[in-house]
Design a protein around this motif. Structure first.
Motif, mmCIF file in Angstrom:
data_model
loop_
_atom_site.group_PDB
_atom_site.id
_atom_site.type_symbol
_atom_site.label_atom_id
_atom_site.label_comp_id
_atom_site.label_asym_id
_atom_site.label_seq_id
_atom_site.Cartn_x
_atom_site.Cartn_y
_atom_site.Cartn_z
ATOM 1 N N GLY A 47 0.822 -1.215 0.000
ATOM 2 C CA GLY A 47 0.000 0.000 0.000
ATOM 3 C C GLY A 47 0.850 1.257 0.000
ATOM 4 N N PHE A 48 1.857 1.283 0.863
ATOM 5 C CA PHE A 48 2.730 2.460 0.899
ATOM 6 C C PHE A 48 3.596 2.554 -0.360
ATOM 7 C CE2 PHE A 48 2.174 2.360 5.684
ATOM 8 C CZ PHE A 48 1.312 3.447 5.694
ATOM 9 N N MET A 49 4.033 1.405 -0.888
ATOM 10 C CA MET A 49 4.808 1.447 -2.135
ATOM 11 C C MET A 49 3.956 2.010 -3.273
ATOM 12 S SD MET A 49 7.052 -1.976 -2.141
ATOM 13 C CE MET A 49 8.666 -1.515 -2.694
ATOM 14 N N HIS A 50 2.703 1.539 -3.366
ATOM 15 C CA HIS A 50 1.824 2.047 -4.423
ATOM 16 C C HIS A 50 1.518 3.527 -4.226
ATOM 17 C CE1 HIS A 50 1.349 -1.755 -6.307
ATOM 18 N NE2 HIS A 50 0.656 -2.310 -5.331
ATOM 19 N N TYR A 97 -2.879 -1.807 -16.961
ATOM 20 C CA TYR A 97 -2.582 -1.221 -15.655
ATOM 21 C C TYR A 97 -3.842 -0.579 -15.062
ATOM 22 C CZ TYR A 97 -1.103 2.007 -12.114
ATOM 23 O OH TYR A 97 -1.018 2.703 -10.937
ATOM 24 N N ASN A 98 -4.510 0.257 -15.845
ATOM 25 C CA ASN A 98 -5.690 0.962 -15.337
ATOM 26 C C ASN A 98 -6.849 0.031 -15.006
ATOM 27 O OD1 ASN A 98 -4.874 3.702 -15.178
ATOM 28 N ND2 ASN A 98 -4.970 3.841 -17.392
ATOM 29 N N LEU A 99 -7.042 -1.004 -15.821
ATOM 30 C CA LEU A 99 -8.161 -1.916 -15.593
ATOM 31 C C LEU A 99 -7.901 -2.934 -14.482
ATOM 32 C CD1 LEU A 99 -9.291 -2.743 -19.250
ATOM 33 C CD2 LEU A 99 -10.459 -1.286 -17.575
ATOM 34 N N LEU A 100 -6.671 -3.438 -14.399
ATOM 35 C CA LEU A 100 -6.404 -4.568 -13.515
ATOM 36 C C LEU A 100 -5.517 -4.243 -12.310
ATOM 37 C CD1 LEU A 100 -5.797 -7.202 -16.339
ATOM 38 C CD2 LEU A 100 -7.917 -6.777 -15.070
ATOM 39 N N SER A 101 -4.526 -3.407 -12.484
ATOM 40 C CA SER A 101 -3.580 -3.138 -11.393
ATOM 41 C C SER A 101 -4.012 -1.973 -10.513
ATOM 42 C CB SER A 101 -2.187 -2.852 -11.963
ATOM 43 O OG SER A 101 -1.710 -3.938 -12.704
ATOM 44 N N LYS A 102 -4.436 -0.906 -11.122
ATOM 45 C CA LYS A 102 -4.733 0.320 -10.361
ATOM 46 C C LYS A 102 -5.807 0.125 -9.287
ATOM 47 C CE LYS A 102 -5.067 5.250 -11.062
ATOM 48 N NZ LYS A 102 -5.050 6.317 -12.055
ATOM 49 N N ILE A 104 -6.380 -2.474 -7.504
ATOM 50 C CA ILE A 104 -5.714 -3.178 -6.403
ATOM 51 C C ILE A 104 -4.797 -2.216 -5.673
ATOM 52 C CG2 ILE A 104 -4.104 -5.052 -5.831
ATOM 53 C CD1 ILE A 104 -5.300 -6.534 -8.319
ATOM 54 N N ASN A 105 -4.063 -1.400 -6.421
ATOM 55 C CA ASN A 105 -3.188 -0.401 -5.807
ATOM 56 C C ASN A 105 -3.980 0.503 -4.864
ATOM 57 O OD1 ASN A 105 -1.420 -1.490 -7.674
ATOM 58 N ND2 ASN A 105 -0.898 0.443 -8.629
ATOM 59 N N ARG A 106 -5.134 0.969 -5.336
ATOM 60 C CA ARG A 106 -5.971 1.865 -4.521
ATOM 61 C C ARG A 106 -6.418 1.184 -3.229
ATOM 62 N NH1 ARG A 106 -9.668 3.498 -9.147
ATOM 63 N NH2 ARG A 106 -8.358 4.907 -10.322
ATOM 64 N N ALA A 107 -6.870 -0.062 -3.340
ATOM 65 C CA ALA A 107 -7.343 -0.786 -2.152
ATOM 66 C C ALA A 107 -6.211 -0.970 -1.147
ATOM 67 C CB ALA A 107 -7.929 -2.141 -2.559
ATOM 68 N N ARG A 122 -4.196 -11.331 0.409
ATOM 69 C CA ARG A 122 -3.390 -12.301 -0.358
ATOM 70 C C ARG A 122 -3.951 -12.489 -1.762
ATOM 71 N NH1 ARG A 122 1.249 -13.166 1.964
ATOM 72 N NH2 ARG A 122 1.201 -13.849 4.109
ATOM 73 N N GLU A 123 -5.272 -12.563 -1.863
ATOM 74 C CA GLU A 123 -5.903 -12.751 -3.175
ATOM 75 C C GLU A 123 -5.667 -11.536 -4.065
ATOM 76 O OE1 GLU A 123 -7.684 -13.217 -0.266
ATOM 77 O OE2 GLU A 123 -7.662 -15.393 -0.273
#
Length: 155
Positions: A47-50, A97-102, A104-107, A122-123
């Protein structure tokens, strides 16, 4: 190839390499290390890295995209299509990135900011890791395509 085109090409390759290197690091090292960490620690660290990465990494992606756009538009040579191919893979990277990674990064970032753990930490991390299997090849193709233009004889 003129001097300014060489300079812009090098900026594009290096900018793509920064993003590629970051994703390769997580694919080869970060993923394994996070599996050993507790779920709460993994969520907090990621979370902090993102939080920082999502603020700082876009400059590298933007430089890579802009250099490919500029070279694709201004290059009148036979290798122009290579810049278009590189740009296409970078655009696909941004879409994934915008559809799949971002999301998760926000959460993960929000959980880290408020000091909470995620029930599905973990999931979420496993999903984020799987997206690397899409992102890394796209970045590799873009970077290799950009290098091919530099190595190709002028026509």
């Amino acid at each position: 190839m003129s001097h300014w085109m060489w300079a812009v090409s090098i900026i594009g390759v290096l900018s793509t390499a920064v993003v590629f290197g970051t994703d390769i690091f997580f694919l080869t090292v970060g993923r394994s290390a996070l599996r050993l960490a507790s779920e709460s620690a993994a969520v907090e660290v990621m979370g902090f890295m993102h939080m920082f990465a999502d603020a700082r990494m876009p400059i590298w992606g933007l430089l890579a995209i802009l250099s490919n756009v500029l070279l694709g538009v201004l290059n009148r040579g036979a290798h122009r299509w290579l810049y278009v191919a590189s740009l296409s893979t970078l655009i696909l990277f941004v879409v994934f990135y915008n559809l799949l990674s971002k999301p998760i990064n926000r959460a993960q970032t929000e959980a880290a900011r408020v000091g909470e753990t995620l029930d599905n930490g973990r999931e979420l991390q496993a999903s984020w890791d799987k997206v690397l299997l899409i992102r890394v090849p796209l970045l590799a193709v873009s970077m290799l395509t950009q290098c091919l233009v530099l190595l190709a004889p002028a026509r």
